[in-house]
Design a protein around this motif. Sequence first.
Motif, PDB file in Angstrom:
ATOM      1  N   LEU A   1      30.210  47.376  28.884  1.00 60.88           N
ATOM      2  CA  LEU A   1      29.539  46.114  29.192  1.00 60.88           C
ATOM      3  C   LEU A   1      30.178  44.947  28.454  1.00 60.88           C
ATOM      4  O   LEU A   1      30.228  43.824  28.970  1.00 60.88           O
ATOM      5  N   GLU A   2      30.675  45.211  27.255  1.00 62.67           N
ATOM      6  CA  GLU A   2      31.330  44.140  26.508  1.00 62.67           C
ATOM      7  C   GLU A   2      32.580  43.655  27.235  1.00 62.67           C
ATOM      8  O   GLU A   2      32.862  42.455  27.302  1.00 62.67           O
ATOM      9  N   LEU A   3      33.326  44.595  27.800  1.00 61.22           N
ATOM     10  CA  LEU A   3      34.510  44.220  28.562  1.00 61.22           C
ATOM     11  C   LEU A   3      34.140  43.511  29.861  1.00 61.22           C
ATOM     12  O   LEU A   3      34.809  42.559  30.281  1.00 61.22           O
ATOM     13  N   ALA A   4      33.049  43.990  30.496  1.00 55.61           N
ATOM     14  CA  ALA A   4      32.651  43.410  31.782  1.00 55.61           C
ATOM     15  C   ALA A   4      32.037  42.021  31.623  1.00 55.61           C
ATOM     16  O   ALA A   4      32.164  41.178  32.522  1.00 55.61           O
ATOM     17  N   LEU A   5      31.366  41.774  30.502  1.00 59.35           N
ATOM     18  CA  LEU A   5      30.633  40.523  30.335  1.00 59.35           C
ATOM     19  C   LEU A   5      31.542  39.304  30.455  1.00 59.35           C
ATOM     20  O   LEU A   5      31.233  38.347  31.176  1.00 59.35           O
ATOM     21  N   HIS A   6      32.681  39.314  29.772  1.00 64.67           N
ATOM     22  CA  HIS A   6      33.573  38.142  29.784  1.00 64.67           C
ATOM     23  C   HIS A   6      34.095  37.875  31.193  1.00 64.67           C
ATOM     24  O   HIS A   6      34.128  36.721  31.636  1.00 64.67           O
ATOM     25  N   GLN A   7      34.475  38.924  31.894  1.00 66.64           N
ATOM     26  CA  GLN A   7      35.004  38.731  33.245  1.00 66.64           C
ATOM     27  C   GLN A   7      33.905  38.282  34.205  1.00 66.64           C
ATOM     28  O   GLN A   7      34.128  37.403  35.051  1.00 66.64           O
TER      29      GLN A   7
END
Length: 346
Positions: free
Chosen positions: A179-185
Amino acid sequence: MTDERAQRAHVSKDAHGRTPLPSGGGTSRPPRPGERWADEPTAAERALYLTAVRHGGHLRPDDLAPADRPTLAVLVARGLLAPTATGYTAVDPRSVGDRLGTELRTRATRLLVHAERLPAALGPLSHAYDAAPRAASPTGEAAYVEGQDAIRLRLSRVLSECGEEVLTAQPGTRQPVTLELALHQDVALLTSGRRIRTLYQPVARRQPHVIAYAKEVTRHGSLVRILNEPFQRMLVVDRRTAVVSVHPGHDVAAFITEPAAVAALVAVFERDWARADVTDWSSAAPGRTADRVTTLLSKGLTQRAVATRLGLSERTVAGHLARLRERYGARTLFQLGWQLKGDADG
């Protein structure tokens, strides 16, 4: 001198037609079942070496039969026999083994280093291959990508080309790092005018990192709903590219661009979306499990329904119910539900 020239002439091939490596390098490939490594002595080589040992570690040319000459040449090439002025002397196999082992380990280290560098060397070609536009396959074939890192890389490229909307269904739990990776995108897509709709299962309400993610993306306009049913993990970009998990461990994904297949997956998503519950993520909090069990029971849900809604086992819910019955002095689940409903109404 004639004997020595004959020995050298036979070094290129042993008695079995095999090419030995004087440096102990080994074969160009691992041996197949039933084969031996090229630097391991054959039965004939072992027998001739043991003959030298029995003769006090020394062989004279007169002790050798003509048929022994090819085997002798191989033993000399391996370093197990050393030529002398009067014949051949046996060499300690341990020293030969140490030397060959060192050479093999050095070669193995170089191969491992090369194996580590090879993906980077092929990286630009891989990027060009992934970025190349491809026409949709009329037969409905999909591009299969294996490995989490490769899937994320391919998925990030697909999302970077998103022009309108992302539909995503994520059953089960989600890892914080994912989720941390997905949040920025996702936030970047939302702030640039794209739309994102996401489906979760009730278990998401018990994960603080999912709640934090949902609060942030909904603050930027994303829609996130909860569906208390099983559904397939998928992601659809602009209704043109669909990504579905192929393997249970989610380490193989199919990237589908065939229009009919993508349309069918979109229809499944829209059906599930219509049945899903709207959730106010701005006020959502994980809370204690016991409190959530109590709340759902007060609404009249059964033990099985509570377990399904919270993503718990029925045994875990039964344990909470036993403690609640003891607290309220209720003999049956009906009595407990009635009393909990009365507390809620009061």
